[in-house]
Design a protein around this motif. Structure first.
Motif, PDB file in Angstrom:
ATOM      1  N   ARG A  54      -8.249   7.499  -1.172  1.00 49.18           N
ATOM      2  CA  ARG A  54      -9.272   6.814  -0.392  1.00 49.18           C
ATOM      3  C   ARG A  54      -8.762   6.422   0.994  1.00 49.18           C
ATOM      4  O   ARG A  54      -9.481   6.535   1.996  1.00 49.18           O
ATOM      5  N   LEU A  55      -7.513   5.966   1.056  1.00 49.05           N
ATOM      6  CA  LEU A  55      -6.944   5.506   2.317  1.00 49.05           C
ATOM      7  C   LEU A  55      -6.182   6.596   3.054  1.00 49.05           C
ATOM      8  O   LEU A  55      -5.625   6.342   4.120  1.00 49.05           O
ATOM      9  N   ASP A  56      -6.176   7.816   2.475  1.00 52.20           N
ATOM     10  CA  ASP A  56      -5.499   8.958   3.096  1.00 52.20           C
ATOM     11  C   ASP A  56      -4.034   8.633   3.402  1.00 52.20           C
ATOM     12  O   ASP A  56      -3.539   8.831   4.508  1.00 52.20           O
ATOM     13  N   LEU A  57      -3.326   8.125   2.390  1.00 52.19           N
ATOM     14  CA  LEU A  57      -1.921   7.778   2.553  1.00 52.19           C
ATOM     15  C   LEU A  57      -1.046   8.991   2.275  1.00 52.19           C
ATOM     16  O   LEU A  57      -1.242   9.676   1.277  1.00 52.19           O
ATOM     17  N   PRO A  58      -0.069   9.255   3.121  1.00 50.81           N
ATOM     18  CA  PRO A  58       0.844  10.374   2.838  1.00 50.81           C
ATOM     19  C   PRO A  58       1.686  10.123   1.602  1.00 50.81           C
ATOM     20  O   PRO A  58       1.940  11.030   0.816  1.00 50.81           O
ATOM     21  N   GLY A  59       2.130   8.855   1.421  1.00 50.07           N
ATOM     22  CA  GLY A  59       2.947   8.566   0.255  1.00 50.07           C
ATOM     23  C   GLY A  59       3.172   7.078   0.068  1.00 50.07           C
ATOM     24  O   GLY A  59       2.859   6.264   0.945  1.00 50.07           O
ATOM     25  N   ALA A  60       3.710   6.728  -1.082  1.00 53.56           N
ATOM     26  CA  ALA A  60       3.986   5.326  -1.401  1.00 53.56           C
ATOM     27  C   ALA A  60       5.001   5.263  -2.528  1.00 53.56           C
ATOM     28  O   ALA A  60       5.229   6.249  -3.242  1.00 53.56           O
ATOM     29  N   SER A  61       5.610   4.086  -2.686  1.00 56.59           N
ATOM     30  CA  SER A  61       6.494   3.854  -3.829  1.00 56.59           C
ATOM     31  C   SER A  61       6.204   2.468  -4.383  1.00 56.59           C
ATOM     32  O   SER A  61       5.868   1.542  -3.639  1.00 56.59           O
ATOM     33  N   LEU A  62       6.337   2.350  -5.690  1.00 59.76           N
ATOM     34  CA  LEU A  62       5.934   1.132  -6.378  1.00 59.76           C
ATOM     35  C   LEU A  62       7.012   0.684  -7.356  1.00 59.76           C
ATOM     36  O   LEU A  62       7.574   1.502  -8.086  1.00 59.76           O
ATOM     37  N   ILE A 343       6.109  -7.504  -7.834  1.00 53.63           N
ATOM     38  CA  ILE A 343       5.540  -6.211  -7.436  1.00 53.63           C
ATOM     39  C   ILE A 343       5.989  -5.903  -6.012  1.00 53.63           C
ATOM     40  O   ILE A 343       5.856  -6.740  -5.115  1.00 53.63           O
ATOM     41  N   SER A 344       6.508  -4.707  -5.808  1.00 54.47           N
ATOM     42  CA  SER A 344       6.885  -4.254  -4.463  1.00 54.47           C
ATOM     43  C   SER A 344       6.178  -2.934  -4.178  1.00 54.47           C
ATOM     44  O   SER A 344       6.307  -1.977  -4.937  1.00 54.47           O
ATOM     45  N   LEU A 345       5.428  -2.902  -3.092  1.00 48.57           N
ATOM     46  CA  LEU A 345       4.734  -1.686  -2.663  1.00 48.57           C
ATOM     47  C   LEU A 345       5.234  -1.295  -1.288  1.00 48.57           C
ATOM     48  O   LEU A 345       5.316  -2.121  -0.386  1.00 48.57           O
ATOM     49  N   GLN A 346       5.571  -0.025  -1.139  1.00 47.39           N
ATOM     50  CA  GLN A 346       5.992   0.498   0.161  1.00 47.39           C
ATOM     51  C   GLN A 346       5.168   1.752   0.472  1.00 47.39           C
ATOM     52  O   GLN A 346       4.947   2.597  -0.405  1.00 47.39           O
ATOM     53  N   ILE A 347       4.718   1.838   1.706  1.00 48.24           N
ATOM     54  CA  ILE A 347       3.897   2.973   2.141  1.00 48.24           C
ATOM     55  C   ILE A 347       4.490   3.541   3.425  1.00 48.24           C
ATOM     56  O   ILE A 347       4.806   2.781   4.347  1.00 48.24           O
ATOM     57  N   ASN A 348       4.644   4.853   3.495  1.00 50.62           N
ATOM     58  CA  ASN A 348       5.191   5.452   4.712  1.00 50.62           C
ATOM     59  C   ASN A 348       4.076   5.776   5.709  1.00 50.62           C
ATOM     60  O   ASN A 348       3.968   6.876   6.240  1.00 50.62           O
ATOM     61  N   SER A 349       3.243   4.754   5.947  1.00 50.37           N
ATOM     62  CA  SER A 349       2.114   4.916   6.854  1.00 50.37           C
ATOM     63  C   SER A 349       1.696   3.543   7.363  1.00 50.37           C
ATOM     64  O   SER A 349       1.899   2.536   6.687  1.00 50.37           O
ATOM     65  N   MET A 350       1.122   3.539   8.555  1.00 50.47           N
ATOM     66  CA  MET A 350       0.612   2.292   9.123  1.00 50.47           C
ATOM     67  C   MET A 350      -0.804   2.525   9.638  1.00 50.47           C
ATOM     68  O   MET A 350      -1.067   3.533  10.303  1.00 50.47           O
ATOM     69  N   ASP A 351      -1.708   1.616   9.288  1.00 48.33           N
ATOM     70  CA  ASP A 351      -3.092   1.697   9.760  1.00 48.33           C
ATOM     71  C   ASP A 351      -3.518   0.304  10.181  1.00 48.33           C
ATOM     72  O   ASP A 351      -3.906  -0.528   9.358  1.00 48.33           O
ATOM     73  N   TYR A 352      -3.416   0.010  11.456  1.00 49.63           N
ATOM     74  CA  TYR A 352      -3.640  -1.325  11.983  1.00 49.63           C
ATOM     75  C   TYR A 352      -5.034  -1.856  11.658  1.00 49.63           C
ATOM     76  O   TYR A 352      -5.207  -3.052  11.440  1.00 49.63           O
ATOM     77  N   PHE A 353      -6.022  -0.965  11.610  1.00 45.87           N
ATOM     78  CA  PHE A 353      -7.404  -1.395  11.400  1.00 45.87           C
ATOM     79  C   PHE A 353      -7.781  -1.507   9.921  1.00 45.87           C
ATOM     80  O   PHE A 353      -8.894  -1.894   9.597  1.00 45.87           O
ATOM     81  N   ASN A 354      -6.848  -1.165   9.031  1.00 41.47           N
ATOM     82  CA  ASN A 354      -7.136  -1.260   7.599  1.00 41.47           C
ATOM     83  C   ASN A 354      -6.018  -1.967   6.835  1.00 41.47           C
ATOM     84  O   ASN A 354      -5.779  -1.686   5.663  1.00 41.47           O
ATOM     85  N   LEU A 355      -5.352  -2.899   7.511  1.00 44.46           N
ATOM     86  CA  LEU A 355      -4.244  -3.606   6.865  1.00 44.46           C
ATOM     87  C   LEU A 355      -4.706  -4.399   5.648  1.00 44.46           C
ATOM     88  O   LEU A 355      -3.977  -4.523   4.663  1.00 44.46           O
ATOM     89  N   ASN A 356      -5.916  -4.939   5.717  1.00 44.08           N
ATOM     90  CA  ASN A 356      -6.423  -5.688   4.563  1.00 44.08           C
ATOM     91  C   ASN A 356      -6.576  -4.790   3.340  1.00 44.08           C
ATOM     92  O   ASN A 356      -6.422  -5.227   2.199  1.00 44.08           O
ATOM     93  N   GLU A 357      -6.873  -3.508   3.570  1.00 41.81           N
ATOM     94  CA  GLU A 357      -6.981  -2.552   2.458  1.00 41.81           C
ATOM     95  C   GLU A 357      -5.606  -2.305   1.838  1.00 41.81           C
ATOM     96  O   GLU A 357      -5.482  -2.163   0.617  1.00 41.81           O
ATOM     97  N   TYR A 358      -4.564  -2.258   2.665  1.00 46.11           N
ATOM     98  CA  TYR A 358      -3.208  -2.075   2.157  1.00 46.11           C
ATOM     99  C   TYR A 358      -2.788  -3.285   1.324  1.00 46.11           C
ATOM    100  O   TYR A 358      -2.221  -3.158   0.237  1.00 46.11           O
ATOM    101  N   ASP A 359      -3.065  -4.499   1.876  1.00 48.22           N
ATOM    102  CA  ASP A 359      -2.714  -5.726   1.154  1.00 48.22           C
ATOM    103  C   ASP A 359      -3.410  -5.793  -0.209  1.00 48.22           C
ATOM    104  O   ASP A 359      -2.843  -6.285  -1.191  1.00 48.22           O
TER     105      ASP A 359
END
Length: 491
Positions: A54-62, A343-359
């Protein structure tokens, strides 16, 4: 069938189904997946898969821990052309502040630092514009973000990290405080950069060497770095920025002077160890990196930040737990400790206008680990960019059309009312409004250097469009003035 075998079979079936469906091209690093079997990983993976798509993230680790046990480790998506695994390091942004606070509290326990001491006790040459205020700033003020340094100046500092930590702090000699020392909470990166230098001055060693020796090594954080140059195997995940809604791989600037406030690099596996120490009063595998009293002091709410949230020391405290998020120009991270789980979430992407979605991803995972109902969102964050891009295109079209109108011959007779209307449009929309935006740009959007760094493309246009509109407006007003003078002379 024994429970353990059933769980293993269940995991294999879920993995095969996910691979067969090839959901949104998301790649799961199943060979590195770790779980002790206490979580329903299918729900977690379903949620993570949906959010990545949905957020078009290249990748993440949890990483998820409970008590002193690792519950779950997983990598999703890709970086550097390969799958992200729990061992893939990603820059953790302002989560770094908790590491710097931990280092300070270790030195407090050793009697080398006192929280109530002024910074000048450890950095005698430390000075800002107001010499008297310079003397008042204490270690405690820096930790609790109540020194008086502004958020704005802390943001500017992000784009000025291409110097040593000492040079960076020396450059603060002309900085003005926006509030008296100790009076007001203001989140500022400068506070933790100064603390990083305090660590160096007190220990007579580099911040990097201290963190490596007294935090990374005892916590077995073997894929964590304070300097990307130490990544000899080239495993640090490349980051992505969102430009006009499209994810683009980019390289970070040199942030040597900003490391203690936001540029430590770590993996999900390493962050699991870090969270275990935080949840267990400083204990990890029988070894103590900090006493329980000092850990409680570090986690204790101090400065009210708003919305029922307090700042502690490198952490924020509210009814959800103890947490901190962080972002750089092209990565994101968040750690949440609720007393039971970490819980630790890391994403190799930044989206300034959708930070609330990341949180919201971490909040969603926290609900899942506590078996609470969670509705998976189907909203499309890209719509924000469509709207923003269309608005920006409209203004660009206005600039082009207005520029064309300046030089276009006018053969038809223009009524007085139309002339007045045209001048009002020029005055308000092509001159006055852009002027207000340009003058108020720092208050509206933040420092230009930071806005263009964190929101490239759109950030640039937010400055350039008002500038060009103002130029067009000035030219138009000048032309109107010349026309009026010519008509007066002709009359």
């Amino acid at each position: 069938m024994p429970k353990k075998q059933f769980i293993i079979i269940k995991m294999l079936v879920i993995t095969i189904l996910l691979l067969m469906t090839n959901i949104s091209g998301v790649v799961f690093a199943n060979e590195d997946e770790s779980t002790n079997g206490n979580l329903d990983i299918s729900d977690i993976d379903e949620f993570m898969t949906n959010e990545i798509e949905r957020l078009d993230l290249p990748g993440a680790s949890l990483a998820i821990v409970k008590g002193d046990q690792v519950e779950y480790l997983q990598g999703y998506g890709f970086a550097n052309g390969t799958n992200i695994t729990p061992q893939t390091p990603i820059v953790i942004g302002s989560v770094t502040k908790s590491f710097t606070a931990l280092a300070i509290m270790q030195l407090v326990e050793q009697g080398k630092i006192r929280l109530e001491d002024p910074v000048q006790s450890y950095i005698p040459w430390f000075q800002i514009a107001d010499k008297e205020e310079s003397k008042k700033i204490t270690i405690q003020h820096l930790l609790n973000q109540t020194s008086g340094f502004s958020t704005y100046d802390g943001q500017v500092a992000i784009s000025q990290g291409d110097q040593t930590l000492k040079e960076h702090i020396q450059s603060l000699v002309n900085i003005e405080l926006t509030y008296p020392v100790g009076e007001q909470y203001q989140y500022s990166n400068l506070n933790y950069s100064i603390l990083g230098l305090v660590v160096e001055e007190v220990t007579n060693t580099s911040y990097k060497d201290y963190i490596n020796k007294y935090i990374f090594k005892p916590l077995e954080m073997s894929n964590s770095f304070t300097d990307p140059k130490d990544d000899i195997n080239n495993i640090i995940a490349n980051g992505y920025q969102t430009i006009f809604g499209i994810k683009v791989p980019t390289e970070q600037l040199n942030h040597e002077g900003n490391v203690p406030s936001g540029y430590i690099i770590s993996s999900a596996e390493d962050m699991a160890n870090y969270m275990i120490a935080q949840l267990n009063q400083g204990e990890f595998k029988g070894n103590s990196i900090l006493s329980s009293n000092a850990m409680n002091t570090m986690h204790h709410p101090s400065s009210f930040t708003g919305n029922d949230t307090y700042y502690a020391m490198g952490w924020e405290v509210n009814n959800e737990g103890i947490s901190h998020n962080g972002w750089t120009e092209n990565t994101y991270s968040k750690v949440l400790l609720d007393g039971e789980y970490g819980i630790s979430l890391q994403i190799n992407s930044m989206d300034y206008f959708n930070l609330n979605e990341y949180d919201a991803i971490v909040s969603g995972i926290n609900k899942l680990v506590h078996n609470e109902d969670l509705s998976i969102s189907d909203s499309n964050p890209f719509m924000k960019y469509i709207i923003i891009d269309l608005i920006l295109l409209a203004f660009i079209a206005l600039i082009v059309w207005s520029s064309y109108r300046i030089f276009k011959p006018k053969n038809r007779k223009v009524t007085t009312l139309r002339k007045i209307l045209n001048r009002l449009i020029i005055l308000v929309f092509i001159w006055l409004l852009p002027l207000i935006i340009l003058i108020g740009f720092p208050k509206l959007f933040g420092p230009l250097s930071t806005v263009t760094l964190f929101a490239p493309g759109i950030g640039h246009l937010l400055f350039l469009i008002p500038l060009f509109l103002l130029i067009v407006g000035v030219v138009k007003l000048g032309k109107v003035t010349l026309t009026l003078k010519k008509n007066t002379l002709d009359a």
